[in-house]
Motif scaffolding. Structure first.
Motif, PDB file in Angstrom:
ATOM      1  N   GLN A   9      23.983  63.966  28.099  1.00 28.55           N
ATOM      2  CA  GLN A   9      23.430  65.281  27.854  1.00 28.55           C
ATOM      3  C   GLN A   9      22.810  65.397  26.462  1.00 28.55           C
ATOM      4  OE1 GLN A   9      26.690  67.928  28.609  1.00 28.55           O
ATOM      5  NE2 GLN A   9      26.777  67.462  30.799  1.00 28.55           N
ATOM      6  N   LYS A  10      23.120  64.484  25.554  1.00 25.42           N
ATOM      7  CA  LYS A  10      22.536  64.510  24.230  1.00 25.42           C
ATOM      8  C   LYS A  10      21.054  64.158  24.300  1.00 25.42           C
ATOM      9  CE  LYS A  10      24.589  62.530  20.876  1.00 25.42           C
ATOM     10  NZ  LYS A  10      25.246  61.466  20.069  1.00 25.42           N
ATOM     11  N   LYS A  11      20.239  64.877  23.540  1.00 24.85           N
ATOM     12  CA  LYS A  11      18.812  64.607  23.547  1.00 24.85           C
ATOM     13  C   LYS A  11      18.510  63.282  22.853  1.00 24.85           C
ATOM     14  CE  LYS A  11      17.052  69.337  23.741  1.00 24.85           C
ATOM     15  NZ  LYS A  11      16.193  70.353  23.068  1.00 24.85           N
ATOM     16  N   VAL A  12      17.467  62.622  23.323  1.00 22.45           N
ATOM     17  CA  VAL A  12      17.002  61.410  22.666  1.00 22.45           C
ATOM     18  C   VAL A  12      16.327  61.813  21.363  1.00 22.45           C
ATOM     19  CG1 VAL A  12      15.438  59.445  22.811  1.00 22.45           C
ATOM     20  CG2 VAL A  12      16.670  60.208  24.850  1.00 22.45           C
ATOM     21  N   MET A  13      16.776  61.274  20.271  1.00 20.87           N
ATOM     22  CA  MET A  13      16.219  61.619  18.968  1.00 20.87           C
ATOM     23  C   MET A  13      15.221  60.545  18.541  1.00 20.87           C
ATOM     24  SD  MET A  13      17.646  64.459  18.500  1.00 20.87           S
ATOM     25  CE  MET A  13      16.990  64.777  16.848  1.00 20.87           C
ATOM     26  N   THR A  14      14.002  60.968  18.251  1.00 21.88           N
ATOM     27  CA  THR A  14      12.972  60.051  17.780  1.00 21.88           C
ATOM     28  C   THR A  14      12.645  60.272  16.302  1.00 21.88           C
ATOM     29  OG1 THR A  14      11.216  61.569  18.483  1.00 21.88           O
ATOM     30  CG2 THR A  14      11.941  59.889  20.070  1.00 21.88           C
ATOM     31  N   ARG A  15      13.239  61.313  15.731  1.00 19.72           N
ATOM     32  CA  ARG A  15      12.997  61.618  14.317  1.00 19.72           C
ATOM     33  C   ARG A  15      14.330  61.927  13.655  1.00 19.72           C
ATOM     34  NH1 ARG A  15       9.552  64.280  17.332  1.00 19.72           N
ATOM     35  NH2 ARG A  15      10.641  66.285  17.113  1.00 19.72           N
ATOM     36  N   GLY A  16      14.713  61.075  12.725  1.00 16.64           N
ATOM     37  CA  GLY A  16      15.941  61.282  11.984  1.00 16.64           C
ATOM     38  C   GLY A  16      15.635  61.689  10.562  1.00 16.64           C
ATOM     39  N   LYS A  17      16.297  61.074   9.609  1.00 15.56           N
ATOM     40  CA  LYS A  17      16.098  61.389   8.199  1.00 15.56           C
ATOM     41  C   LYS A  17      14.725  60.912   7.727  1.00 15.56           C
ATOM     42  CE  LYS A  17      21.052  60.954   7.255  1.00 15.56           C
ATOM     43  NZ  LYS A  17      22.092  60.209   6.494  1.00 15.56           N
ATOM     44  N   THR A  18      14.251  61.527   6.658  1.00 18.19           N
ATOM     45  CA  THR A  18      12.926  61.168   6.135  1.00 18.19           C
ATOM     46  C   THR A  18      12.942  59.829   5.400  1.00 18.19           C
ATOM     47  OG1 THR A  18      13.344  62.443   4.110  1.00 18.19           O
ATOM     48  CG2 THR A  18      12.206  63.562   5.930  1.00 18.19           C
ATOM     49  N   TYR A  55      16.296  59.961  33.762  1.00 13.31           N
ATOM     50  CA  TYR A  55      15.038  60.043  34.510  1.00 13.31           C
ATOM     51  C   TYR A  55      15.190  59.506  35.927  1.00 13.31           C
ATOM     52  CZ  TYR A  55      10.138  59.339  35.727  1.00 13.31           C
ATOM     53  OH  TYR A  55       8.920  59.364  36.359  1.00 13.31           O
ATOM     54  N   LEU A  56      15.945  58.440  36.100  1.00 13.50           N
ATOM     55  CA  LEU A  56      16.142  57.881  37.432  1.00 13.50           C
ATOM     56  C   LEU A  56      16.910  58.847  38.328  1.00 13.50           C
ATOM     57  CD1 LEU A  56      17.006  54.164  36.586  1.00 13.50           C
ATOM     58  CD2 LEU A  56      14.850  55.069  37.458  1.00 13.50           C
ATOM     59  N   ASP A  57      17.784  59.650  37.740  1.00 11.20           N
ATOM     60  CA  ASP A  57      18.547  60.626  38.513  1.00 11.20           C
ATOM     61  C   ASP A  57      17.725  61.863  38.860  1.00 11.20           C
ATOM     62  OD1 ASP A  57      20.810  59.077  38.591  1.00 11.20           O
ATOM     63  OD2 ASP A  57      21.724  59.999  36.825  1.00 11.20           O
ATOM     64  N   ALA A  58      16.829  62.272  37.972  1.00 12.63           N
ATOM     65  CA  ALA A  58      16.068  63.505  38.195  1.00 12.63           C
ATOM     66  C   ALA A  58      14.657  63.360  37.624  1.00 12.63           C
ATOM     67  CB  ALA A  58      16.781  64.682  37.546  1.00 12.63           C
ATOM     68  N   PRO A  59      13.795  62.562  38.275  1.00 10.35           N
ATOM     69  CA  PRO A  59      12.455  62.304  37.732  1.00 10.35           C
ATOM     70  C   PRO A  59      11.546  63.526  37.710  1.00 10.35           C
ATOM     71  CG  PRO A  59      12.651  61.413  39.953  1.00 10.35           C
ATOM     72  CD  PRO A  59      14.026  61.840  39.532  1.00 10.35           C
ATOM     73  N   ASP A  60      11.814  64.517  38.562  1.00 12.79           N
ATOM     74  CA  ASP A  60      10.930  65.678  38.649  1.00 12.79           C
ATOM     75  C   ASP A  60      11.273  66.785  37.651  1.00 12.79           C
ATOM     76  OD1 ASP A  60       9.544  64.479  40.744  1.00 12.79           O
ATOM     77  OD2 ASP A  60      10.966  65.266  42.233  1.00 12.79           O
ATOM     78  N   LYS A  61      12.504  66.769  37.141  1.00 14.11           N
ATOM     79  CA  LYS A  61      12.934  67.847  36.252  1.00 14.11           C
ATOM     80  C   LYS A  61      13.668  67.305  35.020  1.00 14.11           C
ATOM     81  CE  LYS A  61      13.444  71.153  40.071  1.00 14.11           C
ATOM     82  NZ  LYS A  61      14.377  72.076  40.773  1.00 14.11           N
ATOM     83  N   PRO A  62      12.993  66.491  34.243  1.00 13.24           N
ATOM     84  CA  PRO A  62      13.684  65.969  33.058  1.00 13.24           C
ATOM     85  C   PRO A  62      13.857  67.044  31.997  1.00 13.24           C
ATOM     86  CG  PRO A  62      11.386  65.299  33.050  1.00 13.24           C
ATOM     87  CD  PRO A  62      11.623  66.005  34.356  1.00 13.24           C
ATOM     88  N   LYS A  63      15.008  67.064  31.376  1.00 10.08           N
ATOM     89  CA  LYS A  63      15.293  68.008  30.296  1.00 10.08           C
ATOM     90  C   LYS A  63      15.642  67.199  29.057  1.00 10.08           C
ATOM     91  CE  LYS A  63      16.992  71.661  33.364  1.00 10.08           C
ATOM     92  NZ  LYS A  63      18.138  72.552  33.693  1.00 10.08           N
ATOM     93  N   GLY A  64      14.647  67.037  28.201  1.00  7.09           N
ATOM     94  CA  GLY A  64      14.876  66.202  27.033  1.00  7.09           C
ATOM     95  C   GLY A  64      14.251  66.777  25.789  1.00  7.09           C
TER      96      GLY A  64
END
Length: 276
Positions: A9-18, A55-64
């Motif tokens: 349930q944790k969001k994928v983080m692509t931006r951390g500290k500067t 995504y494999l579990d719910a490809p039509d309704k991703p919540k990220g």
């Protein structure tokens, strides 16, 4: 099970500290945004990024996690960002756009060649692919000065040294990918449980219209029909080599991250992501 569900349930983080440790050179400094893949490959639209398992579990309704202006990771320093953009990315953009144009000819009923064979600076192309896979890492890696594993250390040196050939034991394969989701799959392996052997193993980058596999000491199962990138051992950075692209068929969009019968998938969920 509870902890596993919470992690998903944790969001994928692509931006951390500067500031942190670059995932390519591992030097500490200010981190910059690196588009994975380059904007010139069409990576300019807003996307939602999720883990492959979600995504494999719910490809039509991703919540990220929503990423504006394409998918980008704040994981690399300005020097490595500039290296990719100024030295290597143009070849990846040209290669991708050539394939996309050819696919458009098919869509609009123009004359269509089933196979193309054209020269590219394939060493630059390979370094661009590897560099973007190194950038598509967990932001947690920027918080630690832990050195890269031996495999990724060799790939890092390959990117940082413009003259370096692809290290021994590595190969790069590619195949047609006429689908919209951008997928970054690091350290993934698909294994047959009846005849234990890896069917596909390595790091994968997929985006319209092409997909790449960077394999190490393994070959994909021949029935998949993946094409090996032409990288002559004596090739210099600006030398060209012929690259063949077949438009005869496309593998399913979820190959190889969705196992088929008698297959199991091995991967690190933290660094296998999808942008839709």
């Amino acid at each position: 099970m509870g902890k596993f569900s919470q992690r998903l349930q944790k969001k994928v983080m692509t931006r951390g500290k500067t500031h942190g440790y670059c995932t390519i050179c591992r030097e500490y400094g200010k981190l910059t945004r690196e588009h994975v893949v380059p904007q010139g490959c069409g990576n300019i639209e807003d996307k939602v990024i999720v883990r492959v398992t979600e995504y494999l579990d719910a490809p039509d309704k991703p919540k990220g996690n929503r990423s504006q202006g394409g998918i980008h990771f704040r994981t690399v320093c300005a020097k490595c960002n500039s290296l990719l953009g100024s030295k290597y990315d143009r070849e990846l953009i040209n290669f991708s756009n050539d394939i996309a144009k050819h696919l458009n000819h098919l869509t609009f009923g123009h004359v269509f060649n089933k196979i193309t064979y054209r020269p590219y600076r394939t060493l630059k192309l390979a370094k661009a692919v590897v560099g973007h896979l190194l950038a598509a890492n967990s932001v947690e890696e920027t918080n630690s000065d832990k050195p890269l594993s031996n495999r990724y250390s060799m790939l890092s040196e390959f990117v940082l040294n413009e003259a370096a050939p692809l290290p021994e034991g590595f190969d790069i394969y590619y195949w047609l990918y006429p689908y919209k989701p951008i997928k970054m799959l690091r350290s993934i392996g698909s294994m047959n449980i009846i005849n234990p052997s890896f069917r596909v193993a390595g790091d994968i980058l997929k985006y319209y219209p092409i997909a790449f596999l960077v394999s190490y000491n393994s070959k994909p199962a021949p029935e998949y029909g993946l094409t090996k990138l032409n990288l002559p051992s004596t090739q210099k950075i600006n030398d060209t080599a012929g690259v063949e692209v077949s438009y005869m068929r496309a593998l399913r969009s979820d190959f190889p991250e969705r196992p088929e019968d008698y297959e199991v998938l091995l991967m690190n969920d933290e660094v296998c992501t999808v942008a839709v």
